[in-house]
Each structure stands twice: as C-alpha cells, then as structure tokens.
Motif scaffolding. Structure first.
Motif, PDB file in Angstrom:
ATOM      1  N   TYR A 152      38.569  35.964  45.338  1.00 55.80           N
ATOM      2  CA  TYR A 152      39.970  35.539  45.206  1.00 55.80           C
ATOM      3  C   TYR A 152      40.802  35.954  46.420  1.00 55.80           C
ATOM      4  N   TRP A 153      40.304  35.579  47.610  1.00 58.03           N
ATOM      5  CA  TRP A 153      41.073  35.827  48.833  1.00 58.03           C
ATOM      6  C   TRP A 153      42.425  35.112  48.737  1.00 58.03           C
ATOM      7  N   GLY A 154      43.475  35.792  49.211  1.00 60.73           N
ATOM      8  CA  GLY A 154      44.807  35.205  49.236  1.00 60.73           C
ATOM      9  C   GLY A 154      45.506  35.188  47.899  1.00 60.73           C
ATOM     10  N   ASN A 155      44.888  35.800  46.869  1.00 62.63           N
ATOM     11  CA  ASN A 155      45.494  35.853  45.530  1.00 62.63           C
ATOM     12  C   ASN A 155      45.999  34.473  45.076  1.00 62.63           C
ATOM     13  N   PRO A 156      45.079  33.546  44.770  1.00 62.18           N
ATOM     14  CA  PRO A 156      45.501  32.204  44.346  1.00 62.18           C
ATOM     15  C   PRO A 156      46.351  32.258  43.085  1.00 62.18           C
ATOM     16  N   ASN A 157      47.143  31.232  42.894  1.00 63.72           N
ATOM     17  CA  ASN A 157      48.007  31.175  41.711  1.00 63.72           C
ATOM     18  C   ASN A 157      47.880  29.817  41.037  1.00 63.72           C
ATOM     19  N   TYR A 158      48.313  29.761  39.797  1.00 64.85           N
ATOM     20  CA  TYR A 158      48.261  28.508  39.049  1.00 64.85           C
ATOM     21  C   TYR A 158      49.366  28.505  38.009  1.00 64.85           C
ATOM     22  N   ASN A 159      49.650  27.326  37.470  1.00 67.53           N
ATOM     23  CA  ASN A 159      50.662  27.157  36.430  1.00 67.53           C
ATOM     24  C   ASN A 159      50.000  26.655  35.155  1.00 67.53           C
ATOM     25  N   LEU A 160      50.350  27.235  34.035  1.00 70.89           N
ATOM     26  CA  LEU A 160      49.889  26.747  32.742  1.00 70.89           C
ATOM     27  C   LEU A 160      50.967  25.864  32.121  1.00 70.89           C
ATOM     28  N   ASP A 161      50.541  24.792  31.447  1.00 69.39           N
ATOM     29  CA  ASP A 161      51.490  23.907  30.785  1.00 69.39           C
ATOM     30  C   ASP A 161      52.350  24.703  29.810  1.00 69.39           C
ATOM     31  N   GLY A 162      53.653  24.525  29.920  1.00 74.15           N
ATOM     32  CA  GLY A 162      54.556  25.217  29.015  1.00 74.15           C
ATOM     33  C   GLY A 162      55.167  26.468  29.603  1.00 74.15           C
ATOM     34  N   PHE A 163      54.719  26.876  30.813  1.00 72.62           N
ATOM     35  CA  PHE A 163      55.264  28.069  31.458  1.00 72.62           C
ATOM     36  C   PHE A 163      55.908  27.684  32.783  1.00 72.62           C
ATOM     37  N   SER A 164      57.037  28.276  33.070  1.00 69.16           N
ATOM     38  CA  SER A 164      57.741  27.973  34.313  1.00 69.16           C
ATOM     39  C   SER A 164      57.287  28.869  35.461  1.00 69.16           C
ATOM     40  N   GLN A 165      56.731  30.032  35.161  1.00 72.18           N
ATOM     41  CA  GLN A 165      56.344  30.971  36.204  1.00 72.18           C
ATOM     42  C   GLN A 165      54.889  30.790  36.610  1.00 72.18           C
ATOM     43  N   GLN A 166      54.598  31.068  37.896  1.00 81.64           N
ATOM     44  CA  GLN A 166      53.233  31.017  38.382  1.00 81.64           C
ATOM     45  C   GLN A 166      52.460  32.261  37.966  1.00 81.64           C
ATOM     46  N   ILE A 167      51.165  32.091  37.776  1.00 79.63           N
ATOM     47  CA  ILE A 167      50.291  33.199  37.426  1.00 79.63           C
ATOM     48  C   ILE A 167      49.433  33.514  38.633  1.00 79.63           C
ATOM     49  N   ASN A 168      49.534  34.717  39.142  1.00 78.01           N
ATOM     50  CA  ASN A 168      48.769  35.133  40.320  1.00 78.01           C
ATOM     51  C   ASN A 168      47.461  35.792  39.904  1.00 78.01           C
ATOM     52  N   VAL A 169      46.382  35.433  40.587  1.00 77.07           N
ATOM     53  CA  VAL A 169      45.068  36.007  40.309  1.00 77.07           C
ATOM     54  C   VAL A 169      44.820  37.137  41.307  1.00 77.07           C
ATOM     55  N   PRO A 170      44.640  38.366  40.848  1.00 76.14           N
ATOM     56  CA  PRO A 170      44.416  39.484  41.786  1.00 76.14           C
ATOM     57  C   PRO A 170      43.038  39.400  42.426  1.00 76.14           C
ATOM     58  N   GLY A 171      42.912  39.924  43.638  1.00 78.69           N
ATOM     59  CA  GLY A 171      41.627  39.976  44.321  1.00 78.69           C
ATOM     60  C   GLY A 171      40.677  40.950  43.634  1.00 78.69           C
ATOM     61  N   LYS A 172      39.388  40.709  43.799  1.00 79.45           N
ATOM     62  CA  LYS A 172      38.372  41.563  43.171  1.00 79.45           C
ATOM     63  C   LYS A 172      37.403  42.060  44.238  1.00 79.45           C
ATOM     64  N   PHE A 173      37.358  43.376  44.422  1.00 80.88           N
ATOM     65  CA  PHE A 173      36.467  44.000  45.403  1.00 80.88           C
ATOM     66  C   PHE A 173      35.359  44.753  44.678  1.00 80.88           C
ATOM     67  N   SER A 174      34.151  44.687  45.194  1.00 80.75           N
ATOM     68  CA  SER A 174      33.051  45.451  44.618  1.00 80.75           C
ATOM     69  C   SER A 174      32.087  45.874  45.719  1.00 80.75           C
ATOM     70  N   ALA A 175      31.349  46.934  45.445  1.00 82.94           N
ATOM     71  CA  ALA A 175      30.341  47.444  46.377  1.00 82.94           C
ATOM     72  C   ALA A 175      29.057  47.700  45.613  1.00 82.94           C
ATOM     73  N   GLN A 176      27.924  47.532  46.287  1.00 81.05           N
ATOM     74  CA  GLN A 176      26.622  47.649  45.636  1.00 81.05           C
ATOM     75  C   GLN A 176      25.686  48.506  46.485  1.00 81.05           C
ATOM     76  N   PHE A 177      24.813  49.207  45.794  1.00 80.31           N
ATOM     77  CA  PHE A 177      23.769  49.997  46.462  1.00 80.31           C
ATOM     78  C   PHE A 177      22.578  50.072  45.521  1.00 80.31           C
ATOM     79  N   GLY A 178      21.380  49.863  46.050  1.00 80.95           N
ATOM     80  CA  GLY A 178      20.213  49.935  45.182  1.00 80.95           C
ATOM     81  C   GLY A 178      18.917  49.735  45.934  1.00 80.95           C
ATOM     82  N   GLY A 179      17.829  49.770  45.194  1.00 85.06           N
ATOM     83  CA  GLY A 179      16.490  49.600  45.752  1.00 85.06           C
ATOM     84  C   GLY A 179      15.481  49.634  44.627  1.00 85.06           C
ATOM     85  N   SER A 180      14.222  49.825  44.948  1.00 83.61           N
ATOM     86  CA  SER A 180      13.162  49.856  43.949  1.00 83.61           C
ATOM     87  C   SER A 180      12.234  51.042  44.186  1.00 83.61           C
TER      88      SER A 180
END
Length: 223
Positions: free
Chosen positions: A179-207
């Motif tokens: 979600y780069w740039g925090n995209p937004n959208y409008n739901l029918d029936g609402f006047s305000q925009q809804i912003n989607v927050p960015g999601k960061f994660s990190a991974q480490f592993g092996g076998s």
C-alpha cells in the motif's frame, strides 16, 4: 561425523500463518518454487459460531519462474469475509520478481506487486446491536454509522507493493511494504475518504536437515 544437523535454505518456505501465503508476506518469494507452484489456503476463524458471525479467509496463488523474463511471475487472489458478507474484502495481485546472482548461491530478489482491491459492507446483514466504523468495518465504534436506504456500500481501488529478498545457501532475509502512497477509496453512503495505511514486514528463516534423516526438515522462520 560430529555434525548431526545441516543448515540450508530451500528458497521455498512453508509459512504457517493462518491467513497469508508466502507471496502475500513477501512478493519476492515469487518464482522460488521448483516448477509451477499452486497454493490454496482456507482459514475459518471461530468456526464454532454460526455462518452469520464467523470470519473466513481464502487465498489462492500460482507462480513460477519464467526463464525469458529472468524472474518469477505470480497471481494471488484473496477473499476475506466477516460474518456472512457483512464486511468483505477481495483482491487480485500480479507480481514480478527478477532474480540476480551476486556470488555463488547468494541471490538478491526485488519484486513489484500491483493489486486490484474491492471492499464492501452489507447493511442489510447487520444486526441492530452491531456498530460500524466506516474506516475499519465491523468494530465496537463509539459512533454507529448506518446510512438510510442503502443495502450495501462498495468501493474499488488499486495499490502497489514491493519486496526485497536476500537468499543465501543457509538462510533468507527479506523485507516488504504494501500500500505505497496510502491509497484511499470512498464507500457508497459516506462523504469522507477512507485511507489505507501502509503495511511493512520483515522475514528471516531457513531450514535445518538432520544428517542421518534427510527426509525430515525443520524450517523455522520469523515474521
């Protein structure tokens, strides 16, 4: 032989998170399986509840390495439903992850992901005692917001994600951001925009493979 364990990196981790596949967690895992990889994941949370109250997540993905593109390509389809479509979220993502060899068996693998997302709320499925927050779906909001004469509210938006994975012969290390740039959208029936927050994660592993029993493999990972 004093060594009883062998540390290795299969580059195709099995991540046992209940609602996400490897391609969801980091798109740079795309194309790291042997051949074409098809994965289906089903998660029913609170299954003892009725169909009107439980939470169901389904994820299906397919990916593979394309020699002509020198990288992996993949598609991920996600369907997440809360309480018999009271609040639902669908997405389809397209991923490309080129593979670059640094030295020996060490590779660096960036990735890009483009997603089409849909969100919806079915107002006619809600009970009188359920409160709705337009930003988060069903929740114990302080203020209920239930638009009149609207059976359902729907919206669609697109989003971008990226990932980076360092694969060595023994372990992998990765980071991803959605979600780069925090995209937004409008739901029918609402006047305000809804912003989607960015999601960061990190991974480490092996076998870890026992020398005397190579049919058994332990693959610890940290997310």
């Amino acid at each position: 032989d004093k060594n009883v364990l062998k540390f290795t990196n299969n580059k195709d981790p099995y991540l046992a998170y209940p609602s996400a596949s490897a391609l969801d967690i980091n798109p740079s895992f795309t194309g790291n399986g042997k051949g074409i990889r098809l994965n289906y994941l089903y998660h029913n949370q609170w299954a003892e509840l009725s169909d009107n109250d439980n939470f169901v997540t389904q994820v299906i993905s397919i990916d593979g390495y394309v020699k002509a593109l020198k990288g992996g390509v993949g598609v991920v389809v996600t369907n997440d439903v809360m309480g018999h479509k009271k609040f639902s979220s669908q997405a389809i993502s397209f991923i490309y992850s080129p593979k670059f060899t640094l030295f020996g068996k060490t590779t660096i693998e960036p990735s890009v992901k483009y997603s089409l997302n849909k969100k919806s709320i079915s107002w006619n499925q809600l009970k009188n005692d359920e409160l709705v927050d337009a930003r988060n779906g069903l929740t114990n909001a302080v203020i209920a917001n239930n638009p009149e004469n609207v059976a359902a509210s729907n919206s669609s938006f697109s989003s971008f994600g990226t990932g980076l994975l360092l694969n060595t012969s023994k372990v992998y290390i990765g980071i991803s951001y959605d979600y780069w740039g925090n995209p937004n959208y409008n739901l029918d029936g609402f006047s305000q925009q809804i912003n989607v927050p960015g999601k960061f994660s990190a991974q480490f592993g092996g076998s870890i493979v026992p020398i005397k029993d190579k049919d058994f493999t332990l693959s610890p990972s940290v997310q």
